[in-house]
Write a protein that holds these residues in place. Structure first.
Motif, short mmCIF file in Angstrom:
data_model
loop_
_atom_site.label_atom_id
_atom_site.label_comp_id
_atom_site.label_asym_id
_atom_site.label_seq_id
_atom_site.Cartn_x
_atom_site.Cartn_y
_atom_site.Cartn_z
N VAL A 163 -13.67 10.15 40.36
CA VAL A 163 -13.28 9.35 41.52
C VAL A 163 -13.58 7.88 41.26
O VAL A 163 -12.75 7.01 41.50
N MET A 164 -14.79 7.60 40.75
CA MET A 164 -15.17 6.22 40.47
C MET A 164 -14.28 5.64 39.37
O MET A 164 -13.82 4.50 39.48
N TYR A 165 -14.04 6.41 38.32
CA TYR A 165 -13.23 5.91 37.22
C TYR A 165 -11.84 5.51 37.71
O TYR A 165 -11.36 4.42 37.40
N ASP A 166 -11.21 6.39 38.49
CA ASP A 166 -9.87 6.08 39.02
C ASP A 166 -9.89 4.81 39.86
O ASP A 166 -9.03 3.95 39.73
N ALA A 167 -10.90 4.69 40.72
CA ALA A 167 -10.98 3.52 41.60
C ALA A 167 -11.26 2.25 40.80
O ALA A 167 -10.64 1.21 41.03
N PHE A 168 -12.20 2.32 39.85
CA PHE A 168 -12.54 1.15 39.05
C PHE A 168 -11.34 0.70 38.21
O PHE A 168 -11.08 -0.48 38.07
N ARG A 169 -10.64 1.65 37.64
CA ARG A 169 -9.53 1.31 36.73
C ARG A 169 -8.28 0.91 37.51
O ARG A 169 -7.63 -0.07 37.17
N ASN A 170 -7.93 1.66 38.53
CA ASN A 170 -6.67 1.43 39.23
C ASN A 170 -6.76 0.43 40.38
O ASN A 170 -5.85 -0.36 40.57
N ASN A 171 -7.84 0.47 41.13
CA ASN A 171 -7.96 -0.42 42.30
C ASN A 171 -8.63 -1.74 41.96
O ASN A 171 -8.25 -2.78 42.49
N LEU A 172 -9.65 -1.70 41.12
CA LEU A 172 -10.39 -2.92 40.79
C LEU A 172 -9.97 -3.50 39.45
O LEU A 172 -10.41 -4.58 39.08
N ASP A 173 -9.17 -2.77 38.70
CA ASP A 173 -8.64 -3.23 37.41
C ASP A 173 -9.76 -3.65 36.46
O ASP A 173 -9.67 -4.67 35.78
N LEU A 174 -10.83 -2.85 36.40
CA LEU A 174 -11.94 -3.14 35.51
C LEU A 174 -11.63 -2.64 34.11
O LEU A 174 -10.94 -1.65 33.91
N GLU A 175 -12.17 -3.34 33.13
CA GLU A 175 -12.01 -2.96 31.73
C GLU A 175 -12.85 -1.72 31.43
O GLU A 175 -13.85 -1.46 32.08
#
Length: 170
Positions: free
Chosen positions: A45-57
């Motif tokens: 859940v965190m990975y999806d949010a960090f990558r897709n919503n926050l666009d984190l590297e």
């Protein structure tokens, strides 16, 4: 840099971040594995949010996961519930900011929002800063380490608790 391919539960108490090449990158033994109320995998859940919503590297996500895993393997108060609630509430911006980096020491000392994580004011970050001060005092040699240190507190939130932590470290 690395790219996280998956987070898997190896045993009841062991999480593993696996990079694309399949080697185990980081393993954290959690005495109380993080489980969301709806059964979803919290790291997915965190990975999806960090990558897709926050666009984190990928590297930043890996650092956040490492810090969260480290935080969950220690006894930092009610961190487990706080982290779980942040995930379930979808407050990924707060979660990322709290675990992205260590709190910085500036010209006004250490100042930050109180909360869980290495980028927040809490007993962990106070202890860590005071250990640095203690190491510096001891490195000066001579009688300086025998002269003592004055520790005080005021009416600000948790000032008395943080002062007590300072005394415990020094």
């Amino acid at each position: 840099t690395f790219r996280v391919d998956r987070i898997e539960l190896i045993h009841e108490t062991q999480w593993c971040m696996a990079p694309l090449n399949g080697e185990r990158l980081e393993t954290a033994y959690l005495s109380n594995p993080l489980v969301l109320s709806d059964g979803r995998d919290p790291f997915e859940v965190m990975y999806d949010a960090f990558r897709n919503n926050l666009d984190l590297e990928e590297e930043t996500i890996g650092e956040i996961f490492k810090n969260i895993s480290g935080w969950l393997t220690t006894a930092y108060g009610d961190s487990y519930l706080t982290i779980k609630n942040l995930i379930e509430e979808g407050n990924f911006t707060e979660l990322a900011d709290a675990f992205r980096k260590d709190i910085e020491f500036g010209t006004a000392g250490i100042r930050a929002t109180m909360g869980v994580g290495p980028n927040r004011m809490n007993t962990y970050t106070v202890r860590r800063a005071m250990q640095g001060l203690a190491n510096y005092i001891l490195s000066q040699g001579g009688d300086i380490s025998k002269k003592g240190v004055v520790v005080s507190y005021d009416t600000r939130n948790n000032s008395d608790i943080f002062a007590e932590e300072v005394v415990n470290v020094l």
